[in-house]
Every structure is written in C-alpha cells, then in structure tokens.
Design a protein around this motif. Structure first.
Motif, PDB file in Angstrom:
ATOM      1  N   THR A   1       0.844  -1.197   0.000  1.00 16.51           N
ATOM      2  CA  THR A   1       0.000   0.000   0.000  1.00 16.51           C
ATOM      3  C   THR A   1       0.872   1.236   0.000  1.00 16.51           C
ATOM      4  OG1 THR A   1      -1.320  -1.284   1.521  1.00 16.51           O
ATOM      5  CG2 THR A   1      -2.069   0.930   1.062  1.00 16.51           C
ATOM      6  N   PRO A   2       1.074   1.867  -1.162  1.00 15.16           N
ATOM      7  CA  PRO A   2       1.876   3.086  -1.169  1.00 15.16           C
ATOM      8  C   PRO A   2       1.169   4.206  -0.405  1.00 15.16           C
ATOM      9  CG  PRO A   2       0.884   2.706  -3.307  1.00 15.16           C
ATOM     10  CD  PRO A   2       0.606   1.505  -2.494  1.00 15.16           C
TER      11      PRO A   2
ATOM     12  N   TYR B   1       0.228   7.154  -1.087  1.00 16.13           N
ATOM     13  CA  TYR B   1      -0.886   7.916  -1.662  1.00 16.13           C
ATOM     14  C   TYR B   1      -2.171   7.100  -1.685  1.00 16.13           C
ATOM     15  CZ  TYR B   1       1.031   5.575  -5.787  1.00 16.13           C
ATOM     16  OH  TYR B   1       1.527   4.653  -6.658  1.00 16.13           O
ATOM     17  N   VAL B   2      -2.054   5.773  -1.543  1.00 19.29           N
ATOM     18  CA  VAL B   2      -3.263   4.959  -1.429  1.00 19.29           C
ATOM     19  C   VAL B   2      -3.732   4.900   0.023  1.00 19.29           C
ATOM     20  CG1 VAL B   2      -4.172   2.629  -1.620  1.00 19.29           C
ATOM     21  CG2 VAL B   2      -2.839   3.578  -3.475  1.00 19.29           C
TER      22      VAL B   2
ATOM     23  N   VAL C   1      -5.066   8.265   1.258  1.00 23.11           N
ATOM     24  CA  VAL C   1      -6.404   8.564   0.745  1.00 23.11           C
ATOM     25  C   VAL C   1      -7.453   7.728   1.482  1.00 23.11           C
ATOM     26  CG1 VAL C   1      -7.867   8.135  -1.274  1.00 23.11           C
ATOM     27  CG2 VAL C   1      -5.782   9.459  -1.510  1.00 23.11           C
ATOM     28  N   ILE C   2      -7.132   6.445   1.716  1.00 21.08           N
ATOM     29  CA  ILE C   2      -8.100   5.599   2.422  1.00 21.08           C
ATOM     30  C   ILE C   2      -8.297   6.103   3.849  1.00 21.08           C
ATOM     31  CG2 ILE C   2      -8.511   3.261   3.295  1.00 21.08           C
ATOM     32  CD1 ILE C   2      -7.107   2.205   0.813  1.00 21.08           C
TER      33      ILE C   2
ATOM     34  N   ILE D   1      -7.857   9.157   5.036  1.00 21.58           N
ATOM     35  CA  ILE D   1      -8.629  10.412   5.033  1.00 21.58           C
ATOM     36  C   ILE D   1     -10.102  10.103   4.787  1.00 21.58           C
ATOM     37  CG2 ILE D   1      -8.967  12.626   3.876  1.00 21.58           C
ATOM     38  CD1 ILE D   1      -6.032  12.721   3.278  1.00 21.58           C
ATOM     39  N   ALA D   2     -10.350   9.195   3.827  1.00 18.60           N
ATOM     40  CA  ALA D   2     -11.739   8.868   3.507  1.00 18.60           C
ATOM     41  C   ALA D   2     -12.449   8.277   4.717  1.00 18.60           C
ATOM     42  CB  ALA D   2     -11.776   7.878   2.338  1.00 18.60           C
TER      43      ALA D   2
ATOM     44  N   SER E   1     -13.289  12.249   6.601  1.00 20.97           N
ATOM     45  CA  SER E   1     -14.238  12.889   5.702  1.00 20.97           C
ATOM     46  C   SER E   1     -15.629  12.932   6.333  1.00 20.97           C
ATOM     47  CB  SER E   1     -14.303  12.148   4.375  1.00 20.97           C
ATOM     48  OG  SER E   1     -15.090  11.001   4.523  1.00 20.97           O
ATOM     49  N   SER E   2     -16.401  13.894   5.912  1.00 17.91           N
ATOM     50  CA  SER E   2     -17.762  13.997   6.426  1.00 17.91           C
ATOM     51  C   SER E   2     -18.676  12.987   5.739  1.00 17.91           C
ATOM     52  CB  SER E   2     -18.297  15.406   6.232  1.00 17.91           C
ATOM     53  OG  SER E   2     -18.067  15.808   4.902  1.00 17.91           O
ATOM     54  N   ALA E   3     -18.176  12.381   4.631  1.00 15.83           N
ATOM     55  CA  ALA E   3     -19.006  11.396   3.937  1.00 15.83           C
ATOM     56  C   ALA E   3     -19.167  10.127   4.770  1.00 15.83           C
ATOM     57  CB  ALA E   3     -18.386  11.055   2.579  1.00 15.83           C
ATOM     58  N   VAL E   4     -18.113   9.709   5.450  1.00 19.01           N
ATOM     59  CA  VAL E   4     -18.234   8.554   6.337  1.00 19.01           C
ATOM     60  C   VAL E   4     -18.739   8.998   7.700  1.00 19.01           C
ATOM     61  CG1 VAL E   4     -16.937   6.737   7.522  1.00 19.01           C
ATOM     62  CG2 VAL E   4     -16.488   7.222   5.134  1.00 19.01           C
TER      63      VAL E   4
ATOM     64  N   THR F   1       2.725  16.418   0.694  1.00 16.75           N
ATOM     65  CA  THR F   1       1.865  16.974  -0.351  1.00 16.75           C
ATOM     66  C   THR F   1       0.406  16.629  -0.072  1.00 16.75           C
ATOM     67  OG1 THR F   1       3.667  16.547  -1.868  1.00 16.75           O
ATOM     68  CG2 THR F   1       1.564  17.102  -2.844  1.00 16.75           C
ATOM     69  N   LEU F   2       0.187  15.372   0.306  1.00 14.29           N
ATOM     70  CA  LEU F   2      -1.182  14.898   0.542  1.00 14.29           C
ATOM     71  C   LEU F   2      -1.836  15.639   1.700  1.00 14.29           C
ATOM     72  CD1 LEU F   2      -3.090  12.685  -0.474  1.00 14.29           C
ATOM     73  CD2 LEU F   2      -2.108  11.147   1.188  1.00 14.29           C
TER      74      LEU F   2
END
Lengths: 351, 404
Positions: A179-180, A182-183, A186-187, A189-190, A194-197, A296-297
């Motif tokens: 799992t690099p 950037y993957v 992103v997971i 953060i998601a 995030s407010s989506a979860v 960066t992320l």
C-alpha cells in the motif's frame, strides 16, 4: 576501522559531487533556464529578452564553470552594466565598482553561501533550516511509531514460525508493503476524516500541525508514512528471528529448561535484532519518498513539500540544496548501517 | 431512468467483468488440471497464498487486456456527460442516447467523467507499461551485473559506483528532474532511451552467440534474423515521426516514418525510461550478488575446465541457476513499478493530465475527498489489489521454490 570510515567518507564525497553535478546539469539545460527567465521576468518575453535576461544574471556561462562557482572553487561571475554599475554572484544587487571590489571573490557552498531561492525570495539556507525542522518533527514521530511496531510484529511472527499468528502478521506486513502512501493516505482520510463517512476522528490536513502538532491533526500523516515503511522491516525482523530460533544455542537453552518467555527475551532477541538495524537505516531513503508524498497529501509544508515546489518551479539553488541534504541523508545512513553492522556482529571484522 | 441501488451496482459491475471471469476460470481450470506437469508455475497452485495472489494479478492483466480493446468499460473514459459531475455511484444519465449505457456505475468525477470506465482503462496503462519496463530493467541489470559479479575487480568497482550513484538519488527527486516538459524539450529522455533500449540487443546477441558460436551454420542466420528484428524494433521505438530528437534548436533524423511501426508519445516514452532507469541499479545489485555466489560452484569450475567462454558461463551456467530469486524479485518489482507509475501520476508527471492512469485519478479525487469518496477510492483500491496480488504471488513463489 578508522581507515574504513575514511575511505567510505571519500567515496561519499565523490558520490555527492557527482550527484550534485547531475542535478546542476539537468536544472541548467536551456529549456529549464528559459522557463526560469519567463517566471522571473514575464511570460511573454521574446527569445532575445530571455537571452539577455539570462546573460545579465550569469546563466549563460558554461555549466562546469557555473558548477564551480556554486561550489565555491571558481571565482564568482561579475558583469559590468551599461550604466557603469557592477553586478555579480557575490554582490548584492547593482553596485558601484568601488563597492564591488570589496566583495569576496569566492562565494559558493564551501563558503557557506547556498544561494537565493527564486520562488520564496529568501536565502536558501534560511528556508532549508526551517523546513528541515518541520520534517524532523514528522520523522521523529514516524520513527517512534514505526520501529517498535515493526519489531513487535516481526518478533511475534518469527517467534513461532508457521502458526496462525505468524500467518496473520505476515499477511499484514505484506499488505502494508503493498500500500503506497498515496493509497493508504487517501483511504485513511476517507475513513477517518471525511464527512461522507462521518467518523471525523482526525483532521484530513496537517497544516495546523506545523505550529501546534496535536494527536488529532498529526496522527494520520505519521501513520501513513509508518505503515508503508513498517512492513519491510517487520518481514526482515521475522526472517532474522526465525533463523535465530532454529539455532543450536536456543535448542540448548530450551533443553536446559529455560522458559519460552526468557528464551525469546534473553537469548534470541539480541541476535535477531542485528539485521533489522541495518534494514531500518537503509529504509531512510524510502522514508524520504514517503515524506514528499505525505507532505503533499496532507499539505504539511516541510522539506518534502519544498522539494515539490522547488522542482516544479525550477528553483535551481533551492533544488540543489534539497538534493544535497537528501543525498547526505541517504549516504550517512548507509555509512551508519555499515559501521553498525560491523560493530553489532562480532563475526565480521574488517581488516 | 432510476438510479441503481447498491446490490444492482455490484451485480452490474460483476456482469461488466464477465470476459475477465471467463478467462480466469479457463486459466485456473487448465492450470489446476495440468499442475503436475508445469514445474514451478504448477507448484504455485499448491500454495493458497500464491493462488490468491495469482488470481488478483491475472484479474488485472485480463482487465487491462480487454480494456485496451474497449471492452468492459461502459463509457469513453475521457467523455464528460453533463449533469453527472460528482454524482454518487449508480446515477442514471439524464437522457441516454441509443446504445449508450444508461448509468454511471461508480458515479462521476469532478469533470463528470465515468469513474468506473476510468478505473478500468487505467489498468490498461499499468499493464502496458509495468511488466515491459521491468523486463527492460532486468535486461539492463543482468547485462551489467553478470560481468561485474563474475569478473569482479575494477569493472565491478566502477559499475557498482555508478549503480550506487543512482540509488543514492531519492526516487521522487529523480522523477521531478527527469520527467518534466522542459527536459523532454531538451531531448534528454530520447538519449536515455537510446542507451537503455540498446541493452536488450546486447543481451540477446551475446546470449545466442555464446551458445551457438561453435556452430556457425546455425549461429549466423539466427543472429542476423534476431538482431535485425531487434534493431528495427529499437530504431522504431526510439524514433518518433522520423526523428530521434526534434527540438526547437536541433533535430537528429532517424528511421523514416514509413518503417516506424511503434508510435510512442513523448510522455509515454519518458515515463517508461524513468521507471527503467530507477529499477535497473537494484536489479544490477541482486544479479551481481547472485553471480558472485554462484561463480564459486563446481559446475562453473567444470565449465571453465571444459574451455567455455566467460559469456557462455555467465548466461548459460550462472543465470539459469539464479532464476529462483530473480523470478521472485521480478514479481515484486512489477509491483514496485506500479507504485512508481502511480507516484508519477500522483504528481502529474509524464502522462497527459486527462489520461485515466490511477495515480492521476487518485490525485484528482483526493481534493474533494472530505465530501465525495467515490472518485478517489476505486483507483486507490485497484492499485492496492494489483500490488498486493503481485506481493502475494512473489511470496507463494518464494515458498514453493524453497521447497525444492
């Protein structure tokens, strides 16, 4: 030992010189200089204007000469302007010839002059210092999380080879190496930010962590870098541990009636940790990659973020300083790893 | 048209992958049936971990292959359909034309493009570049590593210094220096391609020559055909539109366009070259270490006594006996190359910004991650599953090859 270190240092300096020259050469190719001139002047410059801007700022000299000036082994360039003033590498702005005569002849890295950043409009040494401190904080927490975690996973897996615990932990280490940043970033953060979860346990950006690192805004970047680096160290620790656990002296200790607990802690661990030490040291160059991606992320303006900015805008002096620092990190950790291996492993003696 | 619910989305996605499922079933059925006759490959099917890894890898290979022919995908990955910007998975098109797929299965991204099709199409890019780039890196590494390990001495010192030089560069810095439009404009990647792509020719020439040099009747025609074909491919690969390098200031003409059967865009070429360049020194180090180990074996001494040439010993005695670790590393390295390609895309280097490669799609999607999850997660999970599959496959191969 002393001679060994001396020779290694010699090779290191030679490597650093070669690498900085490669960076220097690539950043000083004409299309790059043209871009620099246009970002510094204006984007609608004609070809003649670009050429005259470059000539007036000393960029049109041969690359080897410019490299010598940057290093501080060749005298800095000076140029007499049509209005009688003089400008040059070692001179601040346009000055009269009398003032220019007092300026030092050599002003390169050896003299402690790292140049001027064209993006941040600040001396490079000031930028690098501040950014390195920020990344230092990040790296400190990464190492603090990554090393114990990796060693524990590796030792637990290697302690009893082939058990369910071993299988599970080994698969986990494979998963983290696959799992690099950037993957995984992103997971994470998601899922966590995030407010989506809607869990919102952590912050998805670490910008505030530059001033006030807290668990909430700093944990995700630290975790993201640690996980990717962790898997490899854990697998090496496991391999080393399984090898030690099959050694004769462990069998002797077991037959002697030493408890499993004591065998692992007192007999196996010391010998099993030699290999992971070198692996951890050699892991630093990869951590550097992770730092660039994660900064960066998560928008954490440290050393990696500076690298992206410098490279994106062809900020030659800053990019060179960044490369010198990162190359130095890589080479010094390699040296430490070699010396440490010799020091820790009595079976190897350098003659 | 009604939007789809979760179950329908899953069903329809599985249905879209139908050709892949069929191919997978065929491959697995054949492999399991003949596994006793297939050597190391067959033994892979004794290890559950290896089989799972192989499954993941083959899934993406087939997906990439079929997607290259525009199968599986539901929409053009570059087409924007109004009204579907950032819409959730299963959204229906407002007025689908005849023959147009009426849903965005995994929703739309911030430019109203189909996330599902972009994810599937992205696999074609990875499958097209990563294995080939790894093969090239292996040929460069083997051609340099074998003599370095076999002869040792000065040659080894010089080559190892060069390899360490590249390895001391942080990969990302190297990418930022090499993969920029300015560097492409200066023609640097073309020259690097010229050097790097020459290694396969050297490799095959030496390989065949060392084997058949005592039988000139076979050797000469064989070499003429193979080297001729490779040279043609080489020239076609490095020249584009009739030129080796074509910049504003100078141009070097090469193969005429009529003979140029491989069309590589400069973005593609620079990515390929950068990835090969970064991978070769590591391969070199592995091959060198293996060669140093194996050259002390008895069968090498026997070959030397027989009077075999050094290249015969390196390529036909040492290399076949080093295949186990090399095959394992090959799988791991494809995974690493996939990660590198993702990194390049993530920083917007190389391939064009709208190309559906996974790294770029993740980078686009992450900017809105706090509100919309669906654009960023599918490519991220796709990349994860491919690399994980390769790692598991390598692990299974390692375990099975150790059992010998």
């Amino acid at each position: 030992m002393g001679l060994f270190i001396l020779r290694r240092t010699g090779v290191m300096v030679l490597t650093a010189l070669c690498l900085t020259f490669i960076v220097f050469f690539l950043t000083n190719l004409f299309p790059n200089l043209e871009k620099l001139a246009k970002t510094q002047g204006n984007f609608r410059m004609s070809d003649e204007a670009v050429l005259s801007w470059l000539t007036n700022n000393g960029y049109m000299q041969p690359t080897v000469l410019k490299y010598g000036q940057w290093l501080g082994v060749a005298p800095g360039w000076t140029l007499e302007r049509p209005d009688g003033t003089v400008r040059g590498k070692c001179i601040d702005g346009d000055v009269t010839p009398e003032v220019a005569a007092e300026a030092p002849t050599y002003c390169g890295v050896i003299q402690g002059n790292w140049g001027y950043s064209t993006v941040f409009r600040e001396p490079v040494s000031a930028i690098i210092g501040g950014k390195l401190a920020l990344t230092g904080v990040l790296m400190f927490w990464v190492l603090l999380l990554m090393i114990p975690l990796a060693l524990i996973v590796g030792i637990l897996a290697g302690m009893r080879e082939g058990t369910v615990l071993d299988r599970g932990l080994s698969t986990f280490s494979i998963l983290t190496t696959a799992t690099p940043e950037y993957v995984s970033g992103v997971i994470f953060i998601a899922v966590f930010a995030s407010s989506a979860v809607g869990l919102k346990w952590f912050k998805g950006t670490a910008t505030q962590a530059m001033d006030q690192p807290t668990f909430e805004n700093f944990f995700l970047p630290v975790l993201t870098i640690s996980l990717y680096g962790m898997g490899y160290i854990a697998r090496m620790t496991r391999a080393s541990m399984t090898e030690v656990m099959t050694a004769q002296y462990i069998r002797t200790a077991r037959l002697k009636g030493v408890s499993f607990h004591n065998i692992v802690l007192k007999h196996a661990l010391r010998n099993a940790l030699i290999a992971p030490f070198t692996v951890i040291m050699l892991q630093f160059p990869w951590l550097l990659n992770g730092v660039v991606i994660v900064e960066t992320l998560f928008n954490y303006k440290g050393f990696g973020w500076t690298l992206v900015q410098a490279a994106g805008n062809n900020d030659i002096d800053l990019l060179l300083a960044v490369s010198v620092v990162s190359v130095a990190v890589v080479l010094v950790t390699q040296l430490i790893s070699d010396i440490g291996y010799v020091y820790l492993n009595p079976r190897i003696r350098l003659s | 048209m009604e939007p789809l619910n979760g179950l329908e989305i899953t069903g329809r996605i599985l249905w879209q992958f139908l050709p892949v499922w069929i191919s997978l079933i065929v491959v697995f059925a054949l492999s399991l049936h003949f596994k006793r006759r297939l050597g190391l490959y067959g033994k892979l099917f004794d290890s559950p971990i290896g089989m799972i890894g192989f499954g993941f890898v083959m899934f993406w290979i087939f997906t990439g292959f079929y997607a290259a022919f525009d199968m599986i995908i539901t929409h053009d990955p570059l087409a924007q359909i109004s009204g579907l910007k950032n819409e959730p998975p299963g959204s229906a098109l407002r007025d689908p034309g005849p023959g147009e797929y009426p849903w965005y299965l995994l929703g739309g991204d911030n430019l109203a493009r189909d996330v599902f099709s972009r994810m599937v199409k992205g696999s074609s890019i990875v499958i097209g570049i990563a294995p080939l780039a790894t093969i090239f890196a292996f040929m460069v590494g083997i051609t340099m590593g074998l003599p370095a390990g076999y002869y040792g001495g000065r040659l080894d010192t010089v080559l190892s210094f060069l390899a360490n030089l590249i390895l001391a560069f942080p990969v990302i810095l190297l990418f930022f220096l090499l993969v920029t439009p300015e560097i492409i404009a200066a023609g640097v990647p073309s020259f690097m391609a010229m050097v790097l792509f020459f290694f396969p020719i050297v490799f095959f020439t030496v390989l065949l020559n060392s084997r058949y040099h005592s039988q000139p009747k076979i050797r000469t025609p064989l070499l003429i055909v193979v080297v001729g074909a490779l040279l043609w491919g080489y020239l076609a690969l490095i020249s584009s539109e009739g030129y080796l390098v074509q910049t504003e200031t100078y141009a070097i003409p090469l193969l005429p366009q009529a003979l140029d059967f491989i069309n590589t865009s400069s973005g593609f070429l620079v990515v390929f070259v950068a990835v090969v360049f970064v991978n070769s020194p590591t391969v070199y180090r592995i091959v060198r270490g293996l060669a140093m180990d194996i050259k002390t074996r008895d069968y090498v001494a026997a070959a030397q006594t027989r009077g075999e040439g050094p290249w015969y010993i390196m390529l036909w005695e040492i290399l076949p006996n080093a295949r186990g670790p090399l095959i394992v590393d090959f799988c791991l390295r494809i995974g690493y190359t996939t990660i590198l390609l993702g990194t390049l895309g993530f920083f917007g280097l190389g391939l064009s910004p709208e190309s559906p490669n996974w790294g770029a799609t993740i980078n686009d999607g992450r900017k809105l991650l706090s509100i919309y999850l669906h654009p960023a997660l599918p490519p991220a999970l796709a990349l994860l599953s491919l690399v994980l599959g390769l790692n598991l496959l390598a692990d299974g191969l390692r375990e099975e090859s150790l059992k010998d």
